[in-house]
Design a protein around this motif. Structure first.
Motif, PDB file in Angstrom:
ATOM      1  N   LYS A 158       0.796  -1.157  -0.179  1.00  0.00           N
ATOM      2  CA  LYS A 158       0.284   0.066   0.319  1.00  0.00           C
ATOM      3  C   LYS A 158       1.196   1.211  -0.055  1.00  0.00           C
ATOM      4  CE  LYS A 158      -4.605  -1.708   1.969  1.00  0.00           C
ATOM      5  NZ  LYS A 158      -5.350  -0.956   3.509  1.00  0.00           N
ATOM      6  N   THR A 163      -1.937   0.651  -3.638  1.00  0.00           N
ATOM      7  CA  THR A 163      -3.327  -0.369  -3.497  1.00  0.00           C
ATOM      8  C   THR A 163      -2.730  -1.859  -3.205  1.00  0.00           C
ATOM      9  OG1 THR A 163      -2.595  -1.141  -5.982  1.00  0.00           O
ATOM     10  CG2 THR A 163      -3.835   0.609  -5.906  1.00  0.00           C
ATOM     11  N   VAL A 164      -3.712  -2.794  -2.539  1.00  0.00           N
ATOM     12  CA  VAL A 164      -3.194  -3.835  -2.520  1.00  0.00           C
ATOM     13  C   VAL A 164      -2.380  -4.658  -3.770  1.00  0.00           C
ATOM     14  CG1 VAL A 164      -5.587  -3.871  -0.925  1.00  0.00           C
ATOM     15  CG2 VAL A 164      -5.279  -5.135  -3.139  1.00  0.00           C
TER      16      VAL A 164
END
Length: 349
Positions: A158, A163-164
């Motif tokens: 992250k 983001t993941v």
């Protein structure tokens, strides 16, 4: 009066006693898994129409290889009397490090691959060092590593990517050659085979050679049978256990690179729970929870049973939720069968 000499007693060295082929067969750790594999194969051959197709073989072998690559070092670790609950997330860590380092540094992907290898080996060395230095159970040590890696995987992904998941590295220099090594495929007689199958077979052969033909293999069995007794006869217990954890790190690196170069991107939450599947494959293959007994070939058969079950349920068009039931049932039955075989072997001796 003269004393009579006592009758002579013939002493036969037990090492020279002949052992029947049946006794040798019953003593093999993977015997129970072979019986289980035959039963699973026959079962899905009957209930699943597409299970016996040639094309299905490649799918089953691929599913087995993705588990089998990690089941090999986990089996050796269990023979040595230890566990690794961080093995599943370490695979994801391997892929994340390789992807993020290559992308952020705009370097050839092989640089990221190399850095990833160093990181996974460092994690393995950390587990082994903490185990041998603190005296804490491997369950606690690796559970802590599991939690730390889970947090680091998500947190760093992250922080760096926002983001993941990682950014795609498919267009970067070195990607095609790395993909060829870790995620290529080819067709033989209409059967599509993945390169992970070759990695899996090679690791099983190497581990079997180490266990049965080298001094290090004797050390692994000795340490698993009793660390104090092994230390008393000169076995380097600490070095052996650290080496086993380094093996887990190396195989996690291979699995992680396959994950990355198969899909270009990696989700940071992957891998959680897979460590239990690796342990299950090893136990089904004949490894004892208590250590000192098992084989790499048995772990391969356990992984093959996993592959047949996971894909057999799909070919039978059943609800995939049943997979965990079958996996749990096989684990219990394999453990009971292995215990029975051990008792029979001890009775023969």
């Amino acid at each position: 009066m003269s004393a009579t000499a006592p009758p002579e007693i013939d002493h036969v060295d037990e090492r020279l006693l002949r052992t029947s082929r049946l006794a040798k067969l019953l003593a093999r750790p993977e015997l129970g898994s072979v019986v289980g594999a035959i039963a699973v194969f026959l079962f899905f051959s009957v209930v699943a129409d597409g299970f016996l197709r040639a094309s299905s073989l490649g799918t089953v072998l691929y599913a087995a290889s993705t588990i089998g690559i990690m089941a090999v070092p986990v089996a050796l670790l269990m023979i040595g009397g230890e566990f690794d609950l961080s093995a599943g997330v370490l695979v994801t860590t391997s892929a994340l490090v390789s992807a993020m380092f290559s992308y952020q540094m705009t370097a050839n992907v092989w640089v990221g691959v190399g850095v990833s290898l160093l990181v996974t080996l460092a994690v393995g060395a950390f587990n082994g060092f903490m185990l041998t230095r603190t005296g804490l159970p491997s369950f606690i040590i690796t559970l802590g590593t599991f939690l730390m890696l889970t947090g680091l995987n998500l947190g760093f992904t992250k922080l760096i990517s926002g983001t993941v998941s990682t950014k795609s590295i498919a267009d970067m220099e070195g990607f095609p050659s790395a993909r060829k090594l870790f995620a290529s495929e080819w067709t033989v007689g209409g059967v599509e085979l993945k390169v992970t199958i070759l990695w899996w077979f090679a690791l099983v052969a190497l581990a079997t050679w180490i266990l049965l033909r080298t001094r290090s293999g004797n050390w692994v069995f000795a340490v698993g049978g009793g660390a104090d007794a092994a230390r008393a006869v000169g076995v380097p217990v600490a070095r052996t256990k650290i080496g086993l954890y380094l093996g887990v790190g190396f195989c996690a690196w291979i699995s992680g690179q396959h994950l990355l170069f198969s899909f270009d991107v990696v989700q940071s939450g992957e891998g959680v729970g897979n460590e239990l599947i690796y342990i299950i494959a090893a136990v089904i293959g004949g490894c004892l929870i208590t250590g000192g007994y098992g084989s790499a070939i048995g772990s391969a058969i356990g992984a093959f049973i996993f592959g047949m079950t996971s894909k057999g349920i799909v070919y039978a068009e059943w609800n995939p939720d049943w997979f965990k039931f079958f996996l749990g049932a096989m684990l219990l039955l394999a453990t009971l069968l292995n215990a029975w075989i051990r008792r029979r072997v001890e009775a023969v001796k």
